[in-house]
Design a protein around this motif. Structure first.
Motif, PDB file in Angstrom:
ATOM      1  N   GLU A 229      23.395  16.635  -4.362  1.00 38.70           N
ATOM      2  CA  GLU A 229      23.082  16.320  -2.970  1.00 38.70           C
ATOM      3  C   GLU A 229      23.680  14.965  -2.615  1.00 38.70           C
ATOM      4  OE1 GLU A 229      18.944  15.435  -2.042  1.00 38.70           O
ATOM      5  OE2 GLU A 229      18.470  15.572  -4.183  1.00 38.70           O
ATOM      6  N   GLY A 230      23.897  14.758  -1.331  1.00 45.46           N
ATOM      7  CA  GLY A 230      24.469  13.492  -0.908  1.00 45.46           C
ATOM      8  C   GLY A 230      25.283  13.620   0.355  1.00 45.46           C
ATOM      9  N   ASN A 231      25.833  12.486   0.776  1.00 45.21           N
ATOM     10  CA  ASN A 231      26.584  12.364   2.014  1.00 45.21           C
ATOM     11  C   ASN A 231      27.853  13.209   2.006  1.00 45.21           C
ATOM     12  OD1 ASN A 231      28.498  11.137   3.972  1.00 45.21           O
ATOM     13  ND2 ASN A 231      26.781   9.744   4.336  1.00 45.21           N
ATOM     14  N   GLU A 232      28.079  13.973   3.082  1.00 50.38           N
ATOM     15  CA  GLU A 232      29.267  14.831   3.157  1.00 50.38           C
ATOM     16  C   GLU A 232      30.558  14.022   3.244  1.00 50.38           C
ATOM     17  OE1 GLU A 232      29.409  18.189   5.653  1.00 50.38           O
ATOM     18  OE2 GLU A 232      27.495  19.007   4.978  1.00 50.38           O
ATOM     19  N   ILE A 233      30.497  12.829   3.791  1.00 50.31           N
ATOM     20  CA  ILE A 233      31.694  11.982   3.859  1.00 50.31           C
ATOM     21  C   ILE A 233      32.146  11.602   2.452  1.00 50.31           C
ATOM     22  CG2 ILE A 233      32.606   9.752   4.643  1.00 50.31           C
ATOM     23  CD1 ILE A 233      30.682   9.963   7.029  1.00 50.31           C
ATOM     24  N   GLU A 234      31.182  11.341   1.574  1.00 52.76           N
ATOM     25  CA  GLU A 234      31.506  10.956   0.194  1.00 52.76           C
ATOM     26  C   GLU A 234      31.802  12.169  -0.688  1.00 52.76           C
ATOM     27  OE1 GLU A 234      28.694   8.403  -1.754  1.00 52.76           O
ATOM     28  OE2 GLU A 234      28.295   7.284   0.078  1.00 52.76           O
ATOM     29  N   LEU A 235      31.009  13.210  -0.572  1.00 51.50           N
ATOM     30  CA  LEU A 235      31.071  14.336  -1.509  1.00 51.50           C
ATOM     31  C   LEU A 235      31.729  15.590  -0.936  1.00 51.50           C
ATOM     32  CD1 LEU A 235      27.496  14.080  -3.088  1.00 51.50           C
ATOM     33  CD2 LEU A 235      29.629  13.054  -3.897  1.00 51.50           C
ATOM     34  N   GLY A 236      31.996  15.595   0.351  1.00 52.32           N
ATOM     35  CA  GLY A 236      32.537  16.797   0.976  1.00 52.32           C
ATOM     36  C   GLY A 236      31.428  17.751   1.373  1.00 52.32           C
ATOM     37  N   GLU A 237      31.809  18.859   2.013  1.00 51.55           N
ATOM     38  CA  GLU A 237      30.813  19.830   2.461  1.00 51.55           C
ATOM     39  C   GLU A 237      30.076  20.445   1.275  1.00 51.55           C
ATOM     40  OE1 GLU A 237      32.804  23.000   4.509  1.00 51.55           O
ATOM     41  OE2 GLU A 237      34.392  23.108   3.017  1.00 51.55           O
ATOM     42  N   LYS A 238      28.832  20.865   1.523  1.00 51.20           N
ATOM     43  CA  LYS A 238      28.025  21.444   0.455  1.00 51.20           C
ATOM     44  C   LYS A 238      28.620  22.750  -0.048  1.00 51.20           C
ATOM     45  CE  LYS A 238      23.628  19.489   2.023  1.00 51.20           C
ATOM     46  NZ  LYS A 238      22.269  19.804   2.554  1.00 51.20           N
ATOM     47  N   VAL A 239      29.077  23.559   0.879  1.00 50.53           N
ATOM     48  CA  VAL A 239      29.646  24.862   0.511  1.00 50.53           C
ATOM     49  C   VAL A 239      30.758  25.215   1.491  1.00 50.53           C
ATOM     50  CG1 VAL A 239      27.858  26.085   1.837  1.00 50.53           C
ATOM     51  CG2 VAL A 239      29.125  27.296   0.065  1.00 50.53           C
ATOM     52  N   ASN A 240      31.814  25.757   0.958  1.00 48.00           N
ATOM     53  CA  ASN A 240      32.933  26.253   1.763  1.00 48.00           C
ATOM     54  C   ASN A 240      32.755  27.754   1.910  1.00 48.00           C
ATOM     55  OD1 ASN A 240      35.387  27.066   2.842  1.00 48.00           O
ATOM     56  ND2 ASN A 240      36.570  26.639   0.975  1.00 48.00           N
ATOM     57  N   ASP A 241      32.473  28.219   3.125  1.00 50.88           N
ATOM     58  CA  ASP A 241      32.317  29.664   3.331  1.00 50.88           C
ATOM     59  C   ASP A 241      33.321  30.176   4.354  1.00 50.88           C
ATOM     60  OD1 ASP A 241      31.234  28.625   5.650  1.00 50.88           O
ATOM     61  OD2 ASP A 241      29.513  29.978   5.689  1.00 50.88           O
ATOM     62  N   VAL A 273      32.443  25.727  -4.096  1.00 52.57           N
ATOM     63  CA  VAL A 273      31.845  24.401  -4.260  1.00 52.57           C
ATOM     64  C   VAL A 273      32.915  23.479  -4.820  1.00 52.57           C
ATOM     65  CG1 VAL A 273      30.102  23.055  -5.501  1.00 52.57           C
ATOM     66  CG2 VAL A 273      29.523  25.316  -4.602  1.00 52.57           C
ATOM     67  N   GLY A 274      33.068  22.297  -4.217  1.00 49.25           N
ATOM     68  CA  GLY A 274      34.110  21.363  -4.610  1.00 49.25           C
ATOM     69  C   GLY A 274      33.776  20.560  -5.859  1.00 49.25           C
ATOM     70  N   ALA A 275      34.788  19.843  -6.357  1.00 48.80           N
ATOM     71  CA  ALA A 275      34.657  19.108  -7.615  1.00 48.80           C
ATOM     72  C   ALA A 275      33.640  17.974  -7.538  1.00 48.80           C
ATOM     73  CB  ALA A 275      36.024  18.553  -8.016  1.00 48.80           C
ATOM     74  N   LYS A 276      33.469  17.350  -6.370  1.00 51.47           N
ATOM     75  CA  LYS A 276      32.517  16.254  -6.240  1.00 51.47           C
ATOM     76  C   LYS A 276      31.079  16.750  -6.115  1.00 51.47           C
ATOM     77  CE  LYS A 276      35.736  12.925  -4.210  1.00 51.47           C
ATOM     78  NZ  LYS A 276      36.033  12.070  -3.024  1.00 51.47           N
ATOM     79  N   ARG A 277      30.915  18.020  -5.822  1.00 53.30           N
ATOM     80  CA  ARG A 277      29.575  18.596  -5.647  1.00 53.30           C
ATOM     81  C   ARG A 277      29.074  19.339  -6.885  1.00 53.30           C
ATOM     82  NH1 ARG A 277      26.287  17.123  -1.267  1.00 53.30           N
ATOM     83  NH2 ARG A 277      27.558  16.921   0.606  1.00 53.30           N
ATOM     84  N   THR A 278      29.969  19.852  -7.692  1.00 57.65           N
ATOM     85  CA  THR A 278      29.575  20.778  -8.757  1.00 57.65           C
ATOM     86  C   THR A 278      28.648  20.139  -9.796  1.00 57.65           C
ATOM     87  OG1 THR A 278      30.396  22.307 -10.449  1.00 57.65           O
ATOM     88  CG2 THR A 278      31.607  20.256 -10.169  1.00 57.65           C
ATOM     89  N   GLN A 279      27.744  20.967 -10.306  1.00 57.42           N
ATOM     90  CA  GLN A 279      26.905  20.601 -11.447  1.00 57.42           C
ATOM     91  C   GLN A 279      27.410  21.292 -12.717  1.00 57.42           C
ATOM     92  OE1 GLN A 279      24.714  18.313 -11.387  1.00 57.42           O
ATOM     93  NE2 GLN A 279      23.353  18.377  -9.622  1.00 57.42           N
ATOM     94  N   GLY A 280      28.545  21.994 -12.594  1.00 58.00           N
ATOM     95  CA  GLY A 280      29.138  22.633 -13.766  1.00 58.00           C
ATOM     96  C   GLY A 280      28.498  23.944 -14.165  1.00 58.00           C
ATOM     97  N   ILE A 281      27.698  24.527 -13.268  1.00 55.05           N
ATOM     98  CA  ILE A 281      27.020  25.776 -13.616  1.00 55.05           C
ATOM     99  C   ILE A 281      26.782  26.615 -12.367  1.00 55.05           C
ATOM    100  CG2 ILE A 281      24.692  24.765 -13.385  1.00 55.05           C
ATOM    101  CD1 ILE A 281      23.876  26.536 -15.818  1.00 55.05           C
ATOM    102  N   ALA A 282      26.827  27.917 -12.543  1.00 56.53           N
ATOM    103  CA  ALA A 282      26.442  28.878 -11.516  1.00 56.53           C
ATOM    104  C   ALA A 282      25.656  29.978 -12.206  1.00 56.53           C
ATOM    105  CB  ALA A 282      27.664  29.464 -10.814  1.00 56.53           C
TER     106      ALA A 282
END
Length: 394
Positions: A229-241, A273-282
């Motif tokens: 979780e966090g700011n979209e400016i820093e981490l990008g959008e939460k999900v690309n759909d 999900v982008g690289a700055k958002r990922t937790q490495g698991i789905a």
């Protein structure tokens, strides 16, 4: 434990069917098993927690496999002219799919589906079987690819599939598995090597390793992807759909640090999900079969970003997603779905490799089946949500 009586979901019957049409290597560890097809690029076709009477988790396109490879004349006007959709729950692919550096479109072609064609190396080429044991099978291949900008890639490919022991799965889960749970886990080590004499550079396009898993859907299946979780400016959008059009809240719900996406095979949609958002698991949970599926990969430095596979000319070709999920469905009114199936996918960073350099992408897939309370504890520990939260989300 849970015996599935549907013929098309039986692992033993799926393997018997596959063996009539192609070579199959079956890896085993106690009751669990994984079926691998060398002629289909060493892909995992299906797996099970119980090789005798258990469910097969991989979606297999039996019609295409029965038809086999077609001649050029037979392929005219058919989807097999662009791709052989064999199915399989974990396959080796390469990116990017779209953009000016795409390996699926020719130079000068526009981004229409009629121009889209899967390269032979990830479609019709057979990988060479190097070694095999009861638990591991290793493959190699070599190819030459040309991207949409005209760049030539001389590439060596390595792929190893290993079925995991119980202790290895427990180490990944950071939790012991009781006798109330049946399980299967496997890991693939995927490599690409620059075998040419010229370095691969961002200005002329970079390839990436792309691993996709096709699973049997159910009305009760929900994909779960935790993210930072966090700011979209820093981490990008939460999900690309935006891949195939915006997805409604009937199929996609996004919270502060986790998303829920239906894997029922009824409506086409893809998320990333982008690289700055990922937790490495789905993961996903099928409440019908009481199956918790987890997919992880090796998070690594990505100095050149991740390839963008959008079907358009790209201003930012290296801001692609690292983790994707896809729900199959009709691509347009009156056209049947390809499967149906749902997918979990991971990608390596863009591979800016010097001659003889290698990039490695490791993906691990685990299926757990059985007692819901214990599955819920594992879900909370790995995905951050309980089964009750998942089931009640839609």
């Amino acid at each position: 434990m849970t015996k599935n009586t549907k013929e098309h979901r039986s692992f033993a019957k799926d393997v018997s069917f596959l063996q009539k049409h192609t070579d199959i290597v079956v890896l085993k560890n106690d009751n669990s098993a994984v079926a691998v097809a060398p002629l289909f690029q060493g892909r995992v076709m299906t797996s099970t927690t119980n090789s005798v009477e258990g469910t097969g988790f991989g979606w297999i396109n039996k019609k295409v496999i029965e038809t086999g490879f077609l001649s050029e004349e037979e392929r005219k006007g058919r989807i097999e002219n662009q791709i052989y959709v064999f199915g399989g729950e974990e396959r080796f692919w390469l990116g990017p799919e779209g953009g000016q550096f795409s390996i699926f479109f020719k130079k000068g072609d526009n981004f229409d589906f009629s121009n889209w064609k899967t390269p032979a190396v990830i479609d019709t080429d057979a990988f060479t079987l190097v070694t095999k044991t009861e638990s591991t099978v290793k493959f190699k291949h070599s190819c030459e690819l040309i991207n949409k900008s005209g760049t030539i890639f001389k590439m060596g490919i390595g792929r190893t599939v290993t079925i995991l022991e119980k202790k290895s799965i427990e180490n990944i889960l950071k939790k012991d598995i009781s006798t109330k749970i049946e399980f299967v886990g496997y890991q693939t080590n995927n490599q690409i090597t620059n075998t040419g004499e010229v370095a691969w550079i961002p200005e002329t396009g970079l390839p990436s390793i792309w691993i996709l898993g096709m699973y049997n859907p159910s009305p009760e299946t929900i994909v779960v992807i935790p993210f930072k979780e966090g700011n979209e400016i820093e981490l990008g959008e939460k999900v690309n759909d935006a891949y195939f059009g915006k997805i409604s809240e009937e199929y996609l719900i996004t919270k502060e640090d986790v998303l829920f996406f239906k894997g029922d095979g009824t409506k086409r949609g893809k998320i990333g999900v982008g690289a700055k958002r990922t937790q490495g698991i789905a993961g996903s949970y099928d409440a019908n079969g009481k199956v918790l599926t987890l997919v992880t990969y090796n998070i690594q430095e990505a100095p050149n970003g991740y390839v963008n596979s959008s079907w358009e000319y790209q201003e930012e070709p290296y801001v692609g997603d690292v983790l994707n999920a896809y729900n199959d469905g009709s691509p347009e009114p009156g056209v049947p779905p390809m499967g149906p199936f749902y997918e979990l996918e991971t990608s390596s960073p863009a591979a800016a490799l010097k001659p003889n350099e290698t990039m490695v992408h490791i993906q691990t897939t685990i299926h757990l089946q059985g007692e819901e309370q214990e599955l819920s504890e594992i879900s909370e520990a790995t995905l951050g949500v309980s089964l009750d939260e998942i089931i009640k989300m839609f």
